[in-house]
Design a protein around this motif. Structure first.
Motif, mmCIF file in Angstrom:
data_model
loop_
_atom_site.group_PDB
_atom_site.id
_atom_site.type_symbol
_atom_site.label_atom_id
_atom_site.label_comp_id
_atom_site.label_asym_id
_atom_site.label_seq_id
_atom_site.Cartn_x
_atom_site.Cartn_y
_atom_site.Cartn_z
ATOM 1 N N SER A 265 -1.225 41.169 67.599
ATOM 2 C CA SER A 265 -2.268 40.136 67.423
ATOM 3 C C SER A 265 -1.987 38.923 68.195
ATOM 4 O O SER A 265 -2.853 37.924 68.363
ATOM 5 C CB SER A 265 -2.580 39.681 65.983
ATOM 6 O OG SER A 265 -1.095 39.014 65.703
ATOM 7 N N GLY A 266 -1.202 39.037 69.029
ATOM 8 C CA GLY A 266 -0.706 37.943 69.990
ATOM 9 C C GLY A 266 0.139 36.697 69.149
ATOM 10 O O GLY A 266 0.409 35.677 69.824
ATOM 11 N N ASN B 269 6.459 47.395 61.018
ATOM 12 C CA ASN B 269 4.957 47.249 60.743
ATOM 13 C C ASN B 269 4.616 45.807 61.047
ATOM 14 O O ASN B 269 3.758 45.604 61.756
ATOM 15 C CB ASN B 269 4.407 47.744 59.563
ATOM 16 C CG ASN B 269 4.346 49.211 59.623
ATOM 17 O OD1 ASN B 269 4.382 49.779 60.758
ATOM 18 N ND2 ASN B 269 3.927 50.092 58.499
ATOM 19 N N ASN B 270 5.164 44.792 60.325
ATOM 20 C CA ASN B 270 4.936 43.436 60.418
ATOM 21 C C ASN B 270 5.056 42.809 61.968
ATOM 22 O O ASN B 270 4.106 42.058 62.396
ATOM 23 C CB ASN B 270 5.792 42.705 59.366
ATOM 24 C CG ASN B 270 5.101 42.784 57.963
ATOM 25 O OD1 ASN B 270 4.208 43.173 57.894
ATOM 26 N ND2 ASN B 270 6.056 42.427 57.114
ATOM 27 N N ARG B 271 6.212 43.392 62.409
ATOM 28 C CA ARG B 271 6.402 42.965 64.075
ATOM 29 C C ARG B 271 5.347 43.461 65.034
ATOM 30 O O ARG B 271 4.920 42.706 65.731
ATOM 31 C CB ARG B 271 7.796 43.428 64.475
ATOM 32 C CG ARG B 271 8.226 42.558 65.624
ATOM 33 C CD ARG B 271 9.577 42.880 66.372
ATOM 34 N NE ARG B 271 10.849 43.433 65.134
ATOM 35 C CZ ARG B 271 11.238 44.679 65.272
ATOM 36 N NH1 ARG B 271 11.050 45.440 66.222
ATOM 37 N NH2 ARG B 271 11.878 45.107 64.389
ATOM 38 N N GLU B 272 5.180 44.712 64.655
ATOM 39 C CA GLU B 272 4.155 45.503 65.508
ATOM 40 C C GLU B 272 2.673 44.738 65.324
ATOM 41 O O GLU B 272 2.097 44.434 66.454
ATOM 42 C CB GLU B 272 3.820 47.087 65.097
ATOM 43 C CG GLU B 272 2.965 47.658 65.593
ATOM 44 C CD GLU B 272 3.201 47.935 67.301
ATOM 45 O OE1 GLU B 272 2.449 48.156 68.108
ATOM 46 O OE2 GLU B 272 4.694 47.773 67.698
ATOM 47 N N GLN B 273 2.587 44.567 64.107
ATOM 48 C CA GLN B 273 1.066 43.666 63.782
ATOM 49 C C GLN B 273 1.043 42.346 64.567
ATOM 50 O O GLN B 273 0.224 41.835 65.104
ATOM 51 C CB GLN B 273 0.980 43.319 62.330
ATOM 52 C CG GLN B 273 -0.510 43.239 61.860
ATOM 53 C CD GLN B 273 -1.331 44.238 62.330
ATOM 54 O OE1 GLN B 273 -0.973 45.547 62.370
ATOM 55 N NE2 GLN B 273 -2.668 43.845 62.550
ATOM 56 N N GLN B 274 2.408 41.571 64.573
ATOM 57 C CA GLN B 274 2.160 40.206 64.942
ATOM 58 C C GLN B 274 2.230 40.456 66.636
ATOM 59 O O GLN B 274 1.729 39.791 67.255
ATOM 60 C CB GLN B 274 3.670 39.472 64.843
ATOM 61 C CG GLN B 274 3.657 38.857 63.281
ATOM 62 C CD GLN B 274 5.237 38.443 63.275
ATOM 63 O OE1 GLN B 274 6.334 38.663 64.086
ATOM 64 N NE2 GLN B 274 5.227 37.685 61.894
#
Length: 145
Positions: A132-133, A124-129
């Motif tokens: 968001s670019g 989830n953290n990697r997907e969010q990063q």
């Protein structure tokens, strides 16, 4: 080595053969001790094996007779097999929590959930990063090209 054969002195051919026969008698006498158990135990094991073979023959005789058990859906009723299948079918109804079950849950099942949470959180953290670019395409670990 269990038995150390004596060395044969230089004698006539007949004496060597007789000595060899005596050595073989000693070896075969040791082998005839029935696998290191007493004679009574060996006879008991033989009786159990013959009883098992007889029960097996009887079961196969009944199993292969197509008219014997036609009233009972065509199969031999085995009470031990029925008990086992009933136990497997009602295992959740018979379940009683105790210390062993709790230790199994803590030591085997809980670590799986903790590990799954860490994987889920990292993805989830990697997907969010990525969304968001913050994580550029060339810095990603898995790329399509």
């Amino acid at each position: 080595m269990l038995f150390e054969p004596p060395t044969l002195p230089l004698c006539t051919k007949r004496q060597n053969i007789l000595a060899l026969v005596n050595i073989l008698k000693v070896i075969f006498a040791k082998m005839a001790e029935k696998y290191g158990i007493s004679e009574e135990e060996y006879k008991l094991i033989q009786q159990q094996a013959s009883r098992r073979a007889e029960l097996r023959r009887e079961f196969l005789k009944q199993r292969t007779n197509p008219w014997k058990h036609a009233a009972e859906a065509g199969y031999v009723f085995d009470p031990a097999l029925q008990k086992f299948l009933s136990m497997k079918a009602t295992s959740f109804e018979q379940f009683k929590p105790n210390r062993t079950n709790s230790l199994f849950a803590i030591c085997a099942i809980a670590p799986m959930f903790v590990y799954g949470y860490f994987i889920w959180n990292e993805r989830n953290n990697r997907e969010q990063q990525i969304r968001s670019g913050e994580l550029r395409y060339k810095d990603r670990m898995f790329k399509l090209a």
